[in-house]
Design a protein around this motif. Structure first.
Motif, PDB file in Angstrom:
ATOM      1  N   SER A 111    -120.171 -22.253  11.021  1.00  9.17           N
ATOM      2  CA  SER A 111    -120.598 -23.393  11.824  1.00  9.17           C
ATOM      3  C   SER A 111    -120.108 -23.247  13.258  1.00  9.17           C
ATOM      4  O   SER A 111    -120.838 -23.523  14.211  1.00  9.17           O
ATOM      5  CB  SER A 111    -120.067 -24.697  11.215  1.00  9.17           C
ATOM      6  OG  SER A 111    -120.397 -25.803  12.028  1.00  9.17           O
TER       7      SER A 111
ATOM      8  N   GLY B 273    -117.417 -30.109  10.217  1.00  8.83           N
ATOM      9  CA  GLY B 273    -118.265 -29.291  11.078  1.00  8.83           C
ATOM     10  C   GLY B 273    -119.431 -28.617  10.395  1.00  8.83           C
ATOM     11  O   GLY B 273    -120.216 -27.924  11.054  1.00  8.83           O
TER      12      GLY B 273
ATOM     13  N   LEU C 183    -127.650 -30.486  19.658  1.00  5.91           N
ATOM     14  CA  LEU C 183    -127.376 -31.807  19.089  1.00  5.91           C
ATOM     15  C   LEU C 183    -127.687 -32.892  20.105  1.00  5.91           C
ATOM     16  O   LEU C 183    -128.268 -33.932  19.751  1.00  5.91           O
ATOM     17  CB  LEU C 183    -125.915 -31.895  18.643  1.00  5.91           C
ATOM     18  CG  LEU C 183    -125.429 -33.271  18.164  1.00  5.91           C
ATOM     19  CD1 LEU C 183    -126.282 -33.791  17.023  1.00  5.91           C
ATOM     20  CD2 LEU C 183    -123.960 -33.203  17.761  1.00  5.91           C
TER      21      LEU C 183
ATOM     22  N   THR D  59    -121.692 -38.831  13.978  1.00  8.07           N
ATOM     23  CA  THR D  59    -121.332 -37.546  14.561  1.00  8.07           C
ATOM     24  C   THR D  59    -119.811 -37.465  14.616  1.00  8.07           C
ATOM     25  O   THR D  59    -119.125 -38.467  14.461  1.00  8.07           O
ATOM     26  CB  THR D  59    -121.915 -37.381  15.979  1.00  8.07           C
ATOM     27  OG1 THR D  59    -121.506 -38.511  16.773  1.00  8.07           O
ATOM     28  CG2 THR D  59    -123.441 -37.318  15.937  1.00  8.07           C
ATOM     29  N   ARG D  60    -119.311 -36.263  14.851  1.00  7.51           N
ATOM     30  CA  ARG D  60    -117.861 -36.100  14.924  1.00  7.51           C
ATOM     31  C   ARG D  60    -117.356 -36.596  16.275  1.00  7.51           C
ATOM     32  O   ARG D  60    -117.887 -36.248  17.322  1.00  7.51           O
ATOM     33  CB  ARG D  60    -117.473 -34.638  14.706  1.00  7.51           C
ATOM     34  CG  ARG D  60    -115.981 -34.419  14.548  1.00  7.51           C
ATOM     35  CD  ARG D  60    -115.636 -33.123  13.862  1.00  7.51           C
ATOM     36  NE  ARG D  60    -116.323 -31.979  14.443  1.00  7.51           N
ATOM     37  CZ  ARG D  60    -115.950 -30.716  14.242  1.00  7.51           C
ATOM     38  NH1 ARG D  60    -114.923 -30.463  13.475  1.00  7.51           N
ATOM     39  NH2 ARG D  60    -116.609 -29.732  14.780  1.00  7.51           N
TER      40      ARG D  60
ATOM     41  N   HIS E 265    -123.944 -31.207  11.962  1.00  7.85           N
ATOM     42  CA  HIS E 265    -123.814 -31.723  13.323  1.00  7.85           C
ATOM     43  C   HIS E 265    -123.924 -33.253  13.340  1.00  7.85           C
ATOM     44  O   HIS E 265    -123.262 -33.910  14.144  1.00  7.85           O
ATOM     45  CB  HIS E 265    -124.907 -31.130  14.216  1.00  7.85           C
ATOM     46  CG  HIS E 265    -124.728 -29.669  14.487  1.00  7.85           C
ATOM     47  ND1 HIS E 265    -125.495 -28.708  13.883  1.00  7.85           N
ATOM     48  CD2 HIS E 265    -123.851 -29.021  15.288  1.00  7.85           C
ATOM     49  CE1 HIS E 265    -125.107 -27.510  14.311  1.00  7.85           C
ATOM     50  NE2 HIS E 265    -124.115 -27.672  15.159  1.00  7.85           N
TER      51      HIS E 265
ATOM     52  N   THR F 140    -122.327 -22.927  16.652  1.00  7.67           N
ATOM     53  CA  THR F 140    -122.119 -23.812  17.797  1.00  7.67           C
ATOM     54  C   THR F 140    -121.879 -23.003  19.066  1.00  7.67           C
ATOM     55  O   THR F 140    -122.404 -23.333  20.134  1.00  7.67           O
ATOM     56  CB  THR F 140    -120.922 -24.743  17.539  1.00  7.67           C
ATOM     57  OG1 THR F 140    -121.206 -25.550  16.396  1.00  7.67           O
ATOM     58  CG2 THR F 140    -120.662 -25.648  18.740  1.00  7.67           C
TER      59      THR F 140
ATOM     60  N   LEU G  11    -129.628 -26.374  13.878  1.00  9.29           N
ATOM     61  CA  LEU G  11    -129.155 -27.758  13.856  1.00  9.29           C
ATOM     62  C   LEU G  11    -128.970 -28.159  12.399  1.00  9.29           C
ATOM     63  O   LEU G  11    -129.920 -28.136  11.615  1.00  9.29           O
ATOM     64  CB  LEU G  11    -130.153 -28.696  14.530  1.00  9.29           C
ATOM     65  CG  LEU G  11    -129.758 -30.179  14.515  1.00  9.29           C
ATOM     66  CD1 LEU G  11    -128.579 -30.411  15.463  1.00  9.29           C
ATOM     67  CD2 LEU G  11    -130.919 -31.073  14.904  1.00  9.29           C
ATOM     68  N   ASN G  12    -127.758 -28.522  12.028  1.00 12.76           N
ATOM     69  CA  ASN G  12    -127.436 -28.919  10.658  1.00 12.76           C
ATOM     70  C   ASN G  12    -127.477 -30.437  10.553  1.00 12.76           C
ATOM     71  O   ASN G  12    -126.618 -31.126  11.104  1.00 12.76           O
ATOM     72  CB  ASN G  12    -126.065 -28.380  10.268  1.00 12.76           C
ATOM     73  CG  ASN G  12    -126.011 -26.859  10.317  1.00 12.76           C
ATOM     74  OD1 ASN G  12    -126.906 -26.200   9.800  1.00 12.76           O
ATOM     75  ND2 ASN G  12    -124.992 -26.311  10.938  1.00 12.76           N
TER      76      ASN G  12
ATOM     77  N   PRO H  41    -120.993 -32.919  22.381  1.00 11.51           N
ATOM     78  CA  PRO H  41    -122.051 -32.391  21.514  1.00 11.51           C
ATOM     79  C   PRO H  41    -122.678 -31.144  22.108  1.00 11.51           C
ATOM     80  O   PRO H  41    -122.916 -31.081  23.323  1.00 11.51           O
ATOM     81  CB  PRO H  41    -123.058 -33.545  21.445  1.00 11.51           C
ATOM     82  CG  PRO H  41    -122.809 -34.347  22.681  1.00 11.51           C
ATOM     83  CD  PRO H  41    -121.346 -34.225  22.959  1.00 11.51           C
TER      84      PRO H  41
ATOM     85  N   VAL I 278    -119.787 -33.783   8.097  1.00 10.34           N
ATOM     86  CA  VAL I 278    -119.762 -33.990   9.543  1.00 10.34           C
ATOM     87  C   VAL I 278    -118.338 -33.803  10.070  1.00 10.34           C
ATOM     88  O   VAL I 278    -118.123 -33.182  11.118  1.00 10.34           O
ATOM     89  CB  VAL I 278    -120.303 -35.384   9.920  1.00 10.34           C
ATOM     90  CG1 VAL I 278    -120.113 -35.656  11.415  1.00 10.34           C
ATOM     91  CG2 VAL I 278    -121.787 -35.489   9.569  1.00 10.34           C
TER      92      VAL I 278
END
Length: 304
Positions: free
Chosen positions: A79, A148, A287, A277-278, A151, A83, A99-100, A283, A145
């Protein structure tokens, strides 16, 4: 300390695919290579890492304790690599990569969901992107999320989990349903008597909304608990349980007469649909682009 090279990343991707597919044989089609090659590559990876990752043979495929830990670390690493690739693509003025996205089940029938319009809007931008969509329970989506692997995720998230940001998309309409074989299906009782009967009936509750469902019905405990809507519908159709379903999802069985809502004028709650989202991280461009399209689609749905 192990120094990772391109070849190691390739082997880790093979390992991740094997675990996802549930074994060497099942992974052949996904990887487009033969089982002997897969076995050879796994042997190479185990030699590189110095640990036994899995047991395979007549007893089936099973991760060792070290293998499970390496698999979790692999998913985080891959992941992070994805990114990084997306961030690096900004320098080329091109948004690309994977994009996950995570979603809860049974949203396909929801006319209020902005996801179909968002996906069309996002794809029409011409990005060189690959969508990886995971369907899971709210708890699974929150976990993915946070670590990771996803997204973002869209669904019901009644608990504010530290480390996650929530943004409301819309409210989903619910109804309390009973199946054709349930004693209350053809009840002519008045609202007060019907509410009392509902409170003493067997209730199937959504695990992630357990207390909320019970409080709405004045029930003390659930007779069954589920973690997805399809399982909930199965128990309601059996005629043994009452439970809340999204109105859009139950519409098919309501039209066929296999289900009916009870006291729809009174038992008509709504549940928030959020995007999570995290928290604390900027982002990545892919994302950010999807979130912008999601917000635009939500505003469009609200206006219409």
């Amino acid at each position: 300390m192990i120094q990772l090279h391109d070849a190691d990343l390739k082997l880790l991707r093979v390992f991740a695919a094997i675990v996802k597919c549930g074994g060497f044989s099942a992974a052949q089609a996904a990887l487009n290579i033969g089982q002997s090659t897969i076995s050879e590559q796994m042997t190479q990876l185990e030699a590189r890492l110095g640990v036994k990752l899995c047991q395979r043979g007549r007893s089936g495929f099973r991760l060792t304790e070290q293998g499970a830990a390496i698999h979790d670390a692999t998913l985080r690493l891959l992941s992070a690599v994805d990114t990084f690739c997306m961030d690096a693509d900004v320098l080329k003025q091109n948004i690309s990569g994977t994009l996950n996205l995570g979603i809860i089940d049974t949203t396909i029938t929801d006319p209020d969901s902005p996801l179909p319009v968002t996906t069309q809007r996002f794809v029409s931008r011409g990005h060189d992107v690959h969508l990886n969509v995971y369907v899971g329970t709210p708890a699974e989506l929150e976990e993915r999320v946070l670590d990771g692997r996803l997204h973002l995720a869209i669904g019901h998230f009644p608990t504010q989990v530290p480390g996650l940001s929530h943004a409301l998309l819309y409210q989903e309409a619910l109804g309390l349903y009973c199946g054709r074989r349930h004693p209350l299906y053809g009840s002519k009782a008045g609202p007060k008597a019907l509410l009392e009967a509902i409170g003493s009936s067997r209730i199937v509750a959504r695990g992630f909304m357990l207390q909320h469902d019970l409080e709405l019905l004045g029930a003390s405990k659930a007779a069954a608990t589920v973690d997805n809507i399809e399982a909930l519908a199965i128990l309601i159709i059996s005629g043994a349980y009452l439970g809340f379903l999204p109105r859009h999802y139950a519409a098919h069985w309501e039209e066929s007469g296999d289900m009916r809502p009870l006291l729809p004028e009174r038992l008509c709650p709504t549940a928030p649909f959020d995007v999570i989202t995290r928290r604390g991280l900027a982002p990545p461009p892919i994302l950010q682009a999807f979130l912008e399209d999601l917000a635009a689609s939500s505003r469009q749905a609200t206006r219409s």
